[in-house]
Design an enzyme around this catalytic site. Structure first.
Site, short mmCIF file in Angstrom:
data_model
loop_
_atom_site.label_atom_id
_atom_site.label_comp_id
_atom_site.label_asym_id
_atom_site.label_seq_id
_atom_site.Cartn_x
_atom_site.Cartn_y
_atom_site.Cartn_z
N GLY A 71 0.72 -1.23 0.01
CA GLY A 71 0.12 -0.02 0.02
C GLY A 71 0.88 1.32 0.09
O GLY A 71 0.56 2.23 -0.76
N ARG A 112 1.57 -11.77 8.75
CA ARG A 112 3.01 -12.07 8.73
C ARG A 112 2.99 -12.94 10.11
O ARG A 112 2.56 -12.89 11.18
CB ARG A 112 4.01 -11.01 8.77
CG ARG A 112 5.24 -11.21 8.23
CD ARG A 112 5.87 -9.75 8.03
NE ARG A 112 5.70 -8.79 9.14
CZ ARG A 112 6.06 -8.88 10.52
NH1 ARG A 112 6.94 -9.87 10.56
NH2 ARG A 112 5.77 -8.00 11.67
N LYS A 125 -8.78 -3.42 6.71
CA LYS A 125 -9.18 -2.68 6.01
C LYS A 125 -9.45 -3.14 4.14
O LYS A 125 -10.36 -2.96 3.47
CB LYS A 125 -8.32 -1.47 5.70
CG LYS A 125 -8.06 -0.64 7.13
CD LYS A 125 -7.32 0.61 6.85
CE LYS A 125 -7.58 1.32 7.98
NZ LYS A 125 -6.84 2.72 8.06
N ASP A 149 14.15 41.64 32.39
CA ASP A 149 13.39 40.72 33.16
C ASP A 149 14.61 39.87 33.78
O ASP A 149 15.71 39.91 33.30
CB ASP A 149 12.70 39.89 32.19
CG ASP A 149 12.16 38.40 33.16
OD1 ASP A 149 11.59 38.75 34.34
OD2 ASP A 149 12.22 37.39 32.48
C1 GDG Z 1 3.55 -2.02 9.26
C2 GDG Z 1 2.84 -2.25 10.69
C3 GDG Z 1 0.67 -1.26 9.62
C4 GDG Z 1 -0.05 -10.15 3.49
N1 GDG Z 1 -0.11 -11.51 3.22
C5 GDG Z 1 -0.16 -11.50 1.78
C6 GDG Z 1 0.00 -10.23 1.36
N2 GDG Z 1 -0.20 -9.37 2.59
C7 GDG Z 1 -0.01 -8.02 2.41
C8 GDG Z 1 -1.58 -7.46 2.84
C9 GDG Z 1 -1.17 -6.01 3.70
C10 GDG Z 1 0.21 -6.35 4.03
O1 GDG Z 1 0.74 -7.48 3.51
C11 GDG Z 1 0.34 -6.52 5.51
O2 GDG Z 1 -0.25 -5.28 6.04
P1 GDG Z 1 -0.02 -4.80 7.49
O3 GDG Z 1 -0.81 -3.73 7.74
O4 GDG Z 1 0.04 -5.95 8.63
O5 GDG Z 1 1.68 -4.16 7.33
P2 GDG Z 1 2.92 -4.39 7.58
O6 GDG Z 1 3.70 -3.57 6.18
O7 GDG Z 1 3.58 -5.53 7.69
O8 GDG Z 1 3.51 -3.32 8.82
C12 GDG Z 1 1.21 -2.25 10.43
C13 GDG Z 1 1.65 -0.97 8.32
O9 GDG Z 1 2.94 -1.28 8.68
C14 GDG Z 1 1.19 0.17 7.58
O10 GDG Z 1 1.64 1.21 8.11
O11 GDG Z 1 -0.67 -1.40 9.43
O12 GDG Z 1 0.51 -2.09 11.93
O13 GDG Z 1 3.06 -3.09 11.50
O14 GDG Z 1 -1.20 -5.03 2.57
O15 GDG Z 1 -2.49 -7.32 1.79
N3 GDG Z 1 -0.13 -9.64 0.07
C15 GDG Z 1 -0.01 -10.85 -0.77
N4 GDG Z 1 0.02 -12.16 -0.49
C16 GDG Z 1 -0.06 -12.47 0.84
O16 GDG Z 1 -0.14 -13.73 1.27
N5 GDG Z 1 0.09 -10.53 -2.06
#
Ligand code: GDG
Length: 724
Positions: free
Chosen positions: A30, A272, A378, A497
């Protein structure tokens, strides 16, 4: 033209060796999408680690050239860097600490040294590309020291920092031996962003307690720079997920998966591999549900995707074993020949399969023990194009602050989680549609593009505010002007002052006596101009401290005056202290409840001091006392004023401004300079004739024409006035 540089530990591509050649696999995260709208424009660039080891200088050159075509630049990390900076300090010290897993924190100086060294490496790589007027946006916990390193090298540049993981409470951050350096590093930025208000609040509290920098509505005054701290809940690329959910590829996958699974209610979990994600707790809650409700056997399955991560670390290996065991137990206990409770995958999936999982699942179970934001929940909501589905979300995920229409759970409460799964399985469709619809509307509005835009707007805003303040900072040319005018004046006067202006603050007010340097300075200066020390101090203290000096003194904000050569003080304003008894009783009560607080009595005022009170408690009690006194003040026609760690109640008709005006009446001066550091001095500034020089110590908003940094700088300026 000024450009924007995005910096993160990892580049949005990963470098892979294939058949002796390099390849770059783009990451579809993202953040990469959101920031794509920035780094792909103009001369902008993204700097970071390409995620693989390249030792050979020739190959490094080749990689850098390839990356340049993609508008990226590499920071190469050695194996040792990765081990100590990334796996070590980042993931084995900061990660557990910031996610409240204090038992997993590893305290190694060696890790920290490497962290510092690699942050410096990033800084050097950025400096190779950056110009002084560029905007540099640093991301996340691997680079906490970088903002200050950049600030030192490029003082004027625009530096922003965003932290993607939580910022823990002061109680946790104080455990780290390197806590001050970390906070100082972050404060190098102009704008510091977190996902939630709680993260921001924790950060501000830590900065207040550990660096002594207070804040006002999220603005910290660090040196001569205003730093804004704010919360920016990160969104997703909503359009991408909602579109993908009905794409041909996804629909084909759904058909295939559904045929394999049969008619089942599906619970989805995607994470993860990490101890912060609460994976074992989730399996246990599902286990309990199946144990208590055999009627659900054969009718509901969990799809559990665990993406491999940090596989070399022992805690992660142990977690993996625990999950394997729990899945083994639940499946061996409840499976039938045509039904398995948990479909467990220890791998990642291509995007269109992930999209199919989101779209076809009835329930998403997102229950981390702690998560900065969490995007999976989300993405699930955005993928529900028919609005049918239920999100069960942990209160400990940043996203729970926004997605209040989810079924919110405490991930440590197995019974509660089990009940929520039950509620989700039996939720009427109308309710599902209503809840998902509301969440979708919000996610659509605050998507990743909006997030980037709002962040950049705030950054421009804080830079604007800094400029306003800076325009008032005393610079060399002003010093020159002051010097010329001072030296050519026939009747110059300085209104000074004392506390916070000529001397810094001390724990005990009586310790702030004039040191030898100050005495000497005043003696010298008083030979060249008239000096009026105009202070809130009582006349006894002021009289003692300036004994023998050729200065005029106004004490207690204008109650007493002692002119040069006078033997005694004269009353400058009538005293009426009939009100003191009542007020003192109230203040006494607050002293008794607040260790470290004390009352100072002046002729025209009572002052409640709380500089030595436990931080936080002092503020709390001061607020309480403030409203109490305000209520009483009305009856007595008094004024309650908040000062630097003091609350003062006094008669409103006595102030430094009135005293200064009375003092100067009928006299002619051709150079007037007034210096002060707090709200009581604002009255002086306001009372000064138009062509005077008024200077406020500290970079606060002021009626004065100029700001100066500190008492040290004030002394320097006063010396310079007299130099040839
Ligand atoms: C940090 C913070 C915060 C997961 N499995 C697969 C896959 N994903 C993608 C999901 C999602 C992303 O990985 C995981 O999102 P997180 O929100 O857990 O983000 P992280 O980047 O690990 O962590 C977290 C984030 O930063 C953003 O600021 O929300 O709290 O720890 O987008 O879709 N994607 C694919 N296959 C999978 O098996 N293609």
């Amino acid at each position: 033209m000024a450009k924007t540089i995005i910096v993160s530990n990892r580049l949005p591509v990963s470098l892979q060796h294939k058949f002796g050649k390099f390849e770059f696999k783009p990451s579809a995260g993202g953040l990469a999408t959101g920031l794509g709208s920035i780094y792909k424009e103009g001369d902008n660039i993204w700097i970071g680690w390409p995620g693989n080891d390249v030792e050979d200088p020739g190959q490094r050159q080749e990689v850098a050239e390839e990356l340049q075509k993609l508008k990226m630049a590499p920071v190469f990390l050695s194996k040792e860097d990765v081990e100590l900076y990334y796996e070590g300090f980042s993931n084995d010290t900061i990660w557990p600490a910031f996610h409240y897993f204090t038992q997993y924190i590893n305290y190694h100086d060696e890790y920290y040294e490497a962290y510092k060294r690699v942050n410096r490496k990033f800084c050097d790589a950025i400096l190779e590309k950056a110009d002084p007027e560029d905007t540099i946006w640093v991301h996340d916990y691997q680079l906490l020291l970088l903002p200050m390193m950049l600030r030192e090298a490029l003082p004027k540049s625009t530096i922003a920092f965003f932290q993607h993981i939580p910022f823990p409470s002061y109680e946790i951050i104080r455990m780290l031996p390197w806590r001050r350096e970390i906070l100082e590093g972050m404060v190098g930025a102009d704008l510091i962003g977190f996902h939630t208000y709680d993260d921001m609040r924790h950060f501000l509290s830590a900065v207040g307690r550990l660096l002594g920098l207070s804040n006002e509505s999220g603005y910290i005054q660090a040196d001569n720079r205003l730093v804004n701290v704010d919360s920016f809940p990160m969104g997703i690329d909503y359009g991408k997920f909602s579109k993908a959910a009905t794409s041909k590829k996804t629909l084909k996958n759904i058909k295939k998966f559904k045929e394999q699974l049969g008619d089942q209610k599906l619970l989805l979990t995607i994470d993860r591999l990490d101890y912060s994600k609460g994976i074992p707790q989730r399996i246990k809650a599902f286990d309990r549900l199946l144990e208590e409700h055999p009627d659900f056997h054969g009718k509901v399955s969990m799809i559990m995707v665990v993406v491999p991560s940090r596989a070399k670390v022992k805690t992660y290996q142990e977690l993996k074993e625990e999950i394997d065991t729990l899945v083994g137990r639940i499946n061996s206990r409840f499976s039938t020949l045509n039904w398995v409770p948990v479909h467990y995958f220890y791998r990642s999936f291509p995007f269109d399969e992930l999209s199919a999982f989101y779209a076809m699942s009835d329930i998403a179970l997102v229950t981390p023990l702690r998560d900065g934001m969490n995007l999976v929940c989300k993405e699930f909501v955005a993928s529900k194009t028919d609005k049918k589905g239920v999100l069960i979300l942990s209160e400990m995920a940043g996203a729970s602050k926004e997605l209040v229409d989810a079924l919110l759970v405490n991930p440590n409460n197995l019974e509660g989680m089990k009940d929520s799964i039950m509620q989700a399985l039996t939720m009427p469709e109308e309710e599902q549609v209503q809840k998902i619809g509301t969440m979708q509307a919000s996610l659509q509005k605050y998507d990743i593009f909006q997030w980037v835009k709002v962040f950049m707007d705030r950054l421009a805003n804080v830079k604007g505010k800094q400029k306003e303040l800076e325009s008032k900072a005393i610079d060399k040319s002003l010093v020159k002007e002051l010097k010329n005018k001072f030296q050519s004046a026939k009747a110059p006067i300085l209104l000074l002052d004392y506390d916070g202006t000529l001397v810094g603050f001390q724990g005990r007010p009586e310790d702030a006596f004039p040191d030898a340097e100050l005495k000497h300075l005043i003696a010298e200066l008083s030979g060249k101009c008239q000096i009026v020390v105009i202070s809130g101090r009582d006349k006894e203290t002021l009289g003692k401290w300036f004994e023998g000096q050729k200065v005029d003194m106004i004490a207690e904000h204008g109650v007493w005056l002692k002119e040069r050569g006078d033997d005694d003080w004269t009353l400058y304003a009538a005293i009426d202290d009939s009100w003191k008894e009542d007020i003192r009783q109230v203040m006494d009560y607050y002293v008794l409840r607040t260790p470290g607080a004390f009352i100072e009595e002046k002729h025209h005022s009572l002052v409640w001091h709380y500089r030595k009170v436990e931080s936080g408690l002092g503020d709390l009690r001061m607020r309480e006392l403030f409203s109490h006194l305000k209520y009483m003040a009305r009856g007595h026609n008094l004024q309650v004023l908040e000062g630097n760690m003091v609350l003062e109640i006094k008669r409103p008709d006595i102030n430094k401004g009135r005293a200064a005006t009375a003092f100067m009446k009928g006299k002619e001066y051709d150079f007037i300079m007034a210096l002060g550091d707090d709200w009581t001095d604002e009255d002086t500034f306001k009372a000064m004739p138009k062509d005077s020089y008024t200077i406020r110590v500290g970079f606060a908003y002021t009626q004065a024409n100029y700001n100066i940094k500190s008492p040290t700088e004030v002394r320097k300026l006063l010396k310079e006035l007299m130099e040839d």
